[in-house]
Design an enzyme around this catalytic site. Structure first.
Site, PDB file in Angstrom:
ATOM      1  N   SER A  25       0.879  -1.182  -0.051  1.00  0.00           N
ATOM      2  CA  SER A  25       0.047  -0.090   0.008  1.00  0.00           C
ATOM      3  C   SER A  25       0.923   1.356   0.012  1.00  0.00           C
ATOM      4  O   SER A  25       0.837   1.939   0.910  1.00  0.00           O
ATOM      5  CB  SER A  25      -1.019   0.129   1.231  1.00  0.00           C
ATOM      6  OG  SER A  25      -0.131   0.317   2.297  1.00  0.00           O
ATOM      7  N   VAL A  26       1.731   1.326  -1.043  1.00  0.00           N
ATOM      8  CA  VAL A  26       2.546   2.444  -1.264  1.00  0.00           C
ATOM      9  C   VAL A  26       1.858   3.822  -1.225  1.00  0.00           C
ATOM     10  O   VAL A  26       2.109   4.818  -0.847  1.00  0.00           O
ATOM     11  CB  VAL A  26       3.497   2.314  -2.577  1.00  0.00           C
ATOM     12  CG1 VAL A  26       4.371   3.335  -2.796  1.00  0.00           C
ATOM     13  CG2 VAL A  26       4.396   1.096  -2.143  1.00  0.00           C
ATOM     14  N   GLY A  27       0.462   3.669  -1.948  1.00  0.00           N
ATOM     15  CA  GLY A  27      -0.133   4.744  -2.154  1.00  0.00           C
ATOM     16  C   GLY A  27       0.119   5.918  -2.982  1.00  0.00           C
ATOM     17  O   GLY A  27      -0.249   7.105  -2.858  1.00  0.00           O
ATOM     18  N   ASN A  34      -4.057   5.183 -15.041  1.00  0.00           N
ATOM     19  CA  ASN A  34      -4.253   4.341 -14.076  1.00  0.00           C
ATOM     20  C   ASN A  34      -5.716   4.705 -13.393  1.00  0.00           C
ATOM     21  O   ASN A  34      -5.892   5.558 -12.532  1.00  0.00           O
ATOM     22  CB  ASN A  34      -3.180   4.443 -13.038  1.00  0.00           C
ATOM     23  CG  ASN A  34      -3.542   3.756 -11.844  1.00  0.00           C
ATOM     24  OD1 ASN A  34      -4.534   3.039 -11.627  1.00  0.00           O
ATOM     25  ND2 ASN A  34      -2.702   3.810 -10.728  1.00  0.00           N
ATOM     26  N   CYS A  51      -6.962   4.082  -9.153  1.00  0.00           N
ATOM     27  CA  CYS A  51      -6.993   5.233  -8.108  1.00  0.00           C
ATOM     28  C   CYS A  51      -8.380   5.268  -7.187  1.00  0.00           C
ATOM     29  O   CYS A  51      -9.450   5.418  -8.003  1.00  0.00           O
ATOM     30  CB  CYS A  51      -6.463   6.460  -8.126  1.00  0.00           C
ATOM     31  SG  CYS A  51      -4.877   6.515  -9.289  1.00  0.00           S
ATOM     32  N   GLY A  81       1.800 -11.209 -12.296  1.00  0.00           N
ATOM     33  CA  GLY A  81       2.381 -12.287 -11.893  1.00  0.00           C
ATOM     34  C   GLY A  81       3.388 -13.020 -12.722  1.00  0.00           C
ATOM     35  O   GLY A  81       4.110 -14.105 -12.828  1.00  0.00           O
ATOM     36  N   THR A  89       6.084  -7.307  -9.590  1.00  0.00           N
ATOM     37  CA  THR A  89       6.830  -8.098  -8.521  1.00  0.00           C
ATOM     38  C   THR A  89       7.918  -8.561  -8.810  1.00  0.00           C
ATOM     39  O   THR A  89       8.998  -8.972  -7.843  1.00  0.00           O
ATOM     40  CB  THR A  89       5.859  -9.013  -7.771  1.00  0.00           C
ATOM     41  OG1 THR A  89       4.524  -8.057  -7.655  1.00  0.00           O
ATOM     42  CG2 THR A  89       6.128  -9.420  -6.368  1.00  0.00           C
TER      43      THR A  89
HETATM   44  C1  LIG Z   1       5.092  -1.336  -4.954  1.00  0.00           C
HETATM   45  C2  LIG Z   1       4.295  -1.466  -5.990  1.00  0.00           C
HETATM   46  C3  LIG Z   1       3.967  -0.056  -6.535  1.00  0.00           C
HETATM   47  C4  LIG Z   1       2.933   0.038  -7.552  1.00  0.00           C
HETATM   48  N1  LIG Z   1       2.866   1.100  -8.028  1.00  0.00           N
HETATM   49  C5  LIG Z   1       1.621   1.381  -9.181  1.00  0.00           C
HETATM   50  C6  LIG Z   1       1.284   2.587  -9.682  1.00  0.00           C
HETATM   51  O1  LIG Z   1       1.974   3.492  -9.301  1.00  0.00           O
HETATM   52  N2  LIG Z   1       0.645   2.607 -10.732  1.00  0.00           N
HETATM   53  C7  LIG Z   1       0.003   1.368 -11.326  1.00  0.00           C
HETATM   54  O2  LIG Z   1      -0.751   1.548 -12.023  1.00  0.00           O
HETATM   55  N3  LIG Z   1       0.317   0.040 -10.603  1.00  0.00           N
HETATM   56  C8  LIG Z   1       1.120   0.247  -9.442  1.00  0.00           C
HETATM   57  N4  LIG Z   1       1.286  -1.222  -9.061  1.00  0.00           N
HETATM   58  C9  LIG Z   1       0.955  -2.385  -9.689  1.00  0.00           C
HETATM   59  C10 LIG Z   1       1.754  -2.746 -10.749  1.00  0.00           C
HETATM   60  O3  LIG Z   1       1.833  -1.941 -11.742  1.00  0.00           O
HETATM   61  C11 LIG Z   1       1.016  -4.158 -11.358  1.00  0.00           C
HETATM   62  O4  LIG Z   1      -0.270  -3.796 -11.991  1.00  0.00           O
HETATM   63  C12 LIG Z   1       1.052  -5.546 -10.338  1.00  0.00           C
HETATM   64  O5  LIG Z   1       1.910  -5.334  -9.347  1.00  0.00           O
HETATM   65  C13 LIG Z   1       0.645  -6.828 -10.844  1.00  0.00           C
HETATM   66  O6  LIG Z   1       1.792  -6.955 -11.610  1.00  0.00           O
HETATM   67  P1  LIG Z   1       2.896  -7.881 -11.029  1.00  0.00           P
HETATM   68  O7  LIG Z   1       2.061  -9.161 -10.355  1.00  0.00           O
HETATM   69  O8  LIG Z   1       3.790  -8.573 -11.762  1.00  0.00           O
HETATM   70  O9  LIG Z   1       3.480  -7.490  -9.872  1.00  0.00           O
HETATM   71  C14 LIG Z   1       2.380  -1.271  -8.097  1.00  0.00           C
HETATM   72  C15 LIG Z   1       2.709  -2.383  -7.425  1.00  0.00           C
HETATM   73  C16 LIG Z   1       3.426  -2.557  -6.782  1.00  0.00           C
HETATM   74  C17 LIG Z   1       4.088  -3.949  -6.147  1.00  0.00           C
END
Ligand SMILES: Cc1cc2nc3c(=O)[nH]c(=O)nc-3n(C[C@H](O)[C@H](O)[C@H](O)COP(=O)(O)O)c2cc1C
Length: 329
Positions: free
Chosen positions: A89-91, A145, A148, A262, A284
């Site tokens: 929950s970086v926010g 995005n 939000c 994933g 991730t």
């Molecule tokens: C630490 C972190 C920060 C994220 N910040 C954003 C963001 O700023 N904007 C956004 O659209 N998605 C954000 N995401 C979501 C990722 O872009 C992605 O959609 C999500 O992690 C699923 O992909 P993954 O399973 O490969 O991580 C964030 C994810 C993580 C883990």
């Protein structure tokens, strides 16, 4: 059957190189041509990783979501590992559009890599403000995005409503002619309906999807582990969920779908492309293995040989399983 190249004497090594060179990894997201289909997911990559992963290896870079105004982000803890994935929950801490333009955007542009700028807002108007502020920047695309929390709608994301997605896409279009990728939220009953609304409103592509909503509990304090109360669940555990959403979205639209959720290997990329994605984003995996994307990209070419395709784009949407009109699961 696998496509095998038999080599029985040294000079034929050249032949292998020729065959390898024949694999075309390029894909097109509307007018945005990528040398390969792999991009970082928003918020999961930064220029500090460039020494480990030259930026020009990537199909494009995607920035963390930027807001018009400066924002601090959520209280600690912001990240926690769970048994099968990660909860954050970086926010969306944001420097604001002006600092972003002078800092990160300038740095990324100087690298010569295609840049996709992720934009967001907590109020509908904020999407238009940032689009107006950055809309003329010479970037490959904007990723909107729509996950939000929207403060005019009780915190519900724009991406949960086809009408609001259409409204925001059309509103942003007034301020930019650049390609628009709309990053959808997975927590909806029909991703196809939302993706179609984005397409009809003028989206160039849809990104499917953002993180899933999740909770981790501290049983001793009886509190949420994450400071903001809950977070976004990501990583290998969400891959099957994201794949199904990609398949459903790709069935509903004719614009390209960008798969996200994933992905950790080149084989995962192929799964997403077969399910209907034209390109992918990796999130991730970079936290656990900072070189993940370069390894994935290096593995794509040999994988294409094994899958008997000379162009990776031949995989797109080739899932050969009929979809029942009323699925029971
Ligand atoms: C630490 C972190 C920060 C994220 N910040 C954003 C963001 O700023 N904007 C956004 O659209 N998605 C954000 N995401 C979501 C990722 O872009 C992605 O959609 C999500 O992690 C699923 O992909 P993954 O399973 O490969 O991580 C964030 C994810 C993580 C883990």
């Amino acid at each position: 059957m696998e496509n095998r190249v038999v080599v029985d004497k040294a000079p034929e090594l050249t032949q292998i190189d020729d065959v390898a060179a024949q694999v075309d990894l390029s894909v097109a997201l509307g007018e945005v041509n990528l040398a390969n289909p792999v991009m970082p997911a928003s918020g999961c990559f930064g220029p500090e990783l460039a020494p480990l992963l030259p930026l020009d290896q990537l199909g494009a870079v995607v920035t963390k979501t930027v807001f018009s105004v400066e924002r601090a982000g959520n209280p600690a803890h912001r990240l926690t590992e769970t048994a099968f994935g990660m909860l954050n929950s970086v926010g969306i801490p944001s420097p604001g559009s002006e600092e972003f333009r002078k800092g990160l955007l300038k740095q990324y542009k100087a690298s010569g890599t295609k840049v996709v700028v992720s934009i967001g807002g907590l109020f509908t108007q904020e999407y238009y403000t940032i689009a107006e502020e950055l809309g003329n920047e010479d970037v490959a695309a904007f990723e909107v995005n729509v996950s939000c929390p929207n403060l005019e709608h009780g915190g519900l994301a724009i991406g949960t409503s086809p009408e609001r997605v259409a409204e925001v896409v059309k509103g942003i279009r007034r301020f930019t002619t650049r390609p628009l990728f709309i990053k959808l939220t997975p927590t909806v009953s029909s991703i196809g309906e939302i993706a179609k609304a984005a397409e009809d409103a003028g989206a160039t592509a849809v990104t499917v999807s953002n993180s899933f909503s999740g909770l981790a509990v501290n049983i001793h304090k009886r509190t949420s582990v994450l400071g903001s109360g809950a977070g976004g669940y990501t990583g290998p555990a969400v891959k099957p969920l994201a794949l199904k959403l990609v398949r459903d979205a790709a069935q509903a639209v004719s614009i390209p779908v960008i798969g996200c959720g994933g992905i950790t290997t080149a084989e995962d990329v192929a799964e997403f492309m077969i399910a209907g994605a034209t390109a992918v984003q990796v999130g991730t995996a970079t936290f656990t293995r900072p070189t993940a994307m370069s390894e994935i990209i290096a593995d794509l070419e040999p994988l294409c040989h094994r899958l008997n395709v000379s162009k990776i784009s031949e995989l797109i949407g080739t899932l050969d399983t009929p979809i029942p009109s009323r699925s029971l699961s």
